[in-house]
Design an enzyme around this catalytic site. Structure first.
Site, PDB file in Angstrom:
ATOM      1  N   HIS A  17      -3.687 -23.568 -23.020  1.00 56.07           N
ATOM      2  CA  HIS A  17      -3.094 -24.895 -22.289  1.00 56.07           C
ATOM      3  C   HIS A  17      -4.634 -25.575 -21.911  1.00 56.07           C
ATOM      4  CE1 HIS A  17       0.651 -22.562 -21.109  1.00 56.07           C
ATOM      5  NE2 HIS A  17       0.963 -23.450 -22.084  1.00 56.07           N
ATOM      6  N   LYS A  41      15.908 -22.552 -17.297  1.00 58.24           N
ATOM      7  CA  LYS A  41      14.856 -21.569 -17.195  1.00 58.24           C
ATOM      8  C   LYS A  41      14.778 -20.736 -15.782  1.00 58.24           C
ATOM      9  CE  LYS A  41      12.219 -22.377 -21.544  1.00 58.24           C
ATOM     10  NZ  LYS A  41      10.801 -22.612 -22.071  1.00 58.24           N
ATOM     11  N   ARG A  90       0.351 -23.995 -32.268  1.00 57.52           N
ATOM     12  CA  ARG A  90      -0.360 -22.552 -32.516  1.00 57.52           C
ATOM     13  C   ARG A  90      -0.119 -22.266 -34.013  1.00 57.52           C
ATOM     14  NH1 ARG A  90       2.027 -19.987 -27.242  1.00 57.52           N
ATOM     15  NH2 ARG A  90       3.738 -21.629 -28.130  1.00 57.52           N
ATOM     16  N   SER A 128       2.088 -18.105 -22.268  1.00 63.25           N
ATOM     17  CA  SER A 128       2.423 -17.553 -20.945  1.00 63.25           C
ATOM     18  C   SER A 128       3.199 -15.994 -21.292  1.00 63.25           C
ATOM     19  CB  SER A 128       3.302 -18.605 -20.349  1.00 63.25           C
ATOM     20  OG  SER A 128       2.497 -19.835 -20.339  1.00 63.25           O
TER      21      SER A 128
HETATM   22  P1  ADP Z   1       7.145 -25.371 -23.346  1.00 62.41           P
HETATM   23  O1  ADP Z   1       8.314 -24.485 -22.597  1.00 62.41           O
HETATM   24  O2  ADP Z   1       7.278 -26.677 -23.120  1.00 62.41           O
HETATM   25  O3  ADP Z   1       6.948 -24.672 -24.829  1.00 62.41           O
HETATM   26  P2  ADP Z   1       4.535 -24.150 -22.674  1.00 62.41           P
HETATM   27  O4  ADP Z   1       3.869 -24.068 -21.372  1.00 62.41           O
HETATM   28  O5  ADP Z   1       4.961 -22.619 -23.446  1.00 62.41           O
HETATM   29  O6  ADP Z   1       5.782 -24.991 -22.433  1.00 62.41           O
HETATM   30  O7  ADP Z   1       3.910 -24.804 -23.650  1.00 62.41           O
HETATM   31  C1  ADP Z   1       3.279 -26.177 -23.472  1.00 62.41           C
HETATM   32  C2  ADP Z   1       2.724 -26.731 -24.682  1.00 62.41           C
HETATM   33  O8  ADP Z   1       1.352 -26.177 -25.153  1.00 62.41           O
HETATM   34  C3  ADP Z   1       3.361 -26.624 -26.014  1.00 62.41           C
HETATM   35  O9  ADP Z   1       3.068 -27.779 -26.735  1.00 62.41           O
HETATM   36  C4  ADP Z   1       2.881 -25.460 -26.819  1.00 62.41           C
HETATM   37  O10 ADP Z   1       3.023 -25.410 -28.030  1.00 62.41           O
HETATM   38  C5  ADP Z   1       1.415 -25.643 -26.386  1.00 62.41           C
HETATM   39  N1  ADP Z   1       0.722 -24.252 -26.114  1.00 62.41           N
HETATM   40  C6  ADP Z   1       1.036 -23.011 -25.582  1.00 62.41           C
HETATM   41  N2  ADP Z   1       0.208 -22.129 -25.831  1.00 62.41           N
HETATM   42  C7  ADP Z   1      -0.977 -22.708 -26.477  1.00 62.41           C
HETATM   43  C8  ADP Z   1      -2.126 -22.160 -27.146  1.00 62.41           C
HETATM   44  N3  ADP Z   1      -2.406 -20.857 -26.975  1.00 62.41           N
HETATM   45  N4  ADP Z   1      -2.942 -23.024 -27.803  1.00 62.41           N
HETATM   46  C9  ADP Z   1      -2.413 -24.374 -28.084  1.00 62.41           C
HETATM   47  N5  ADP Z   1      -1.374 -24.689 -27.644  1.00 62.41           N
HETATM   48  C10 ADP Z   1      -0.534 -23.923 -26.845  1.00 62.41           C
END
Ligand code: ADP
Length: 158
Positions: A17, A41, A90, A128
């Protein structure tokens, strides 16, 4: 002045992130990280904790701010007087869902566009959920989450 919103759960913020935030901050004048209060959630960290961890993580980037929001992303985006959403990609598995989300957002708010940034290769496996799993089993979290998140994860899961 182009403002972009980077929304997500950030439960907790990872270096994946952080990488997207840092790169977006170079493209846009201002980036608002939007932490979603998703009542459907049950996150590990409370909304306040997730916001605080992000604030600490992005302290060194001038043009980034962190806010929480509830409800529709497009409403939050419009409330922030912008029309740009950032999402990270990703792998192909992200693509399906992200495309669906971007397109449904455009149906309800055609003026809102989603910009996708591809992950940096070293974070392509990072999520996460992975980090929470690692923390549970005592894996060293350096290189996965910002320094300020490590102790919070250990406290939470111990
Ligand atoms: P959500 O529940 O909205 O998917 P996340 O916190 O899991 O929330 O992810 C937020 C955004 O960050 C999403 O667009 C996700 O694809 C992106 N993201 C999560 N991990 C990574 C990573 N390792 N590299 C690039 N983008 C990421």
């Amino acid at each position: 002045m182009v403002v972009a919103v980077y929304p997500g759960s950030f439960d907790p913020v990872t270096l994946g992130h952080y990488d997207i935030i840092r790169r977006s901050a170079k493209i846009f004048d201002h980036v608002i990280v939007g932490v979603l209060n998703n009542t459907a959630k049950t996150p590990l960290f409370s909304l306040e904790e997730r916001v605080k961890m992000l604030e600490d993580a992005v302290m060194d980037i001038d043009n980034v701010s962190v806010e929480s929001f509830e409800g529709l992303l497009v409403d939050f985006v419009k409330q922030k007087k912008t029309n740009v959403v950032i999402r990270g990609l990703r792998a192909l598995t992200d693509f399906d869902l992200e495309m669906q989300m971007a397109q449904s957002n455009r149906i309800v708010a055609p003026e809102v566009d989603t910009v996708f940034l591809s992950t940096s290769i070293e974070y392509s496996y990072l999520s996460s959920s992975t980090v929470k799993e690692y923390a549970k089993y005592g894996v060293d979290l350096k290189g996965f989450v910002p320094e300020c998140v490590i102790s919070k994860l250990i406290d939470k899961l111990s």
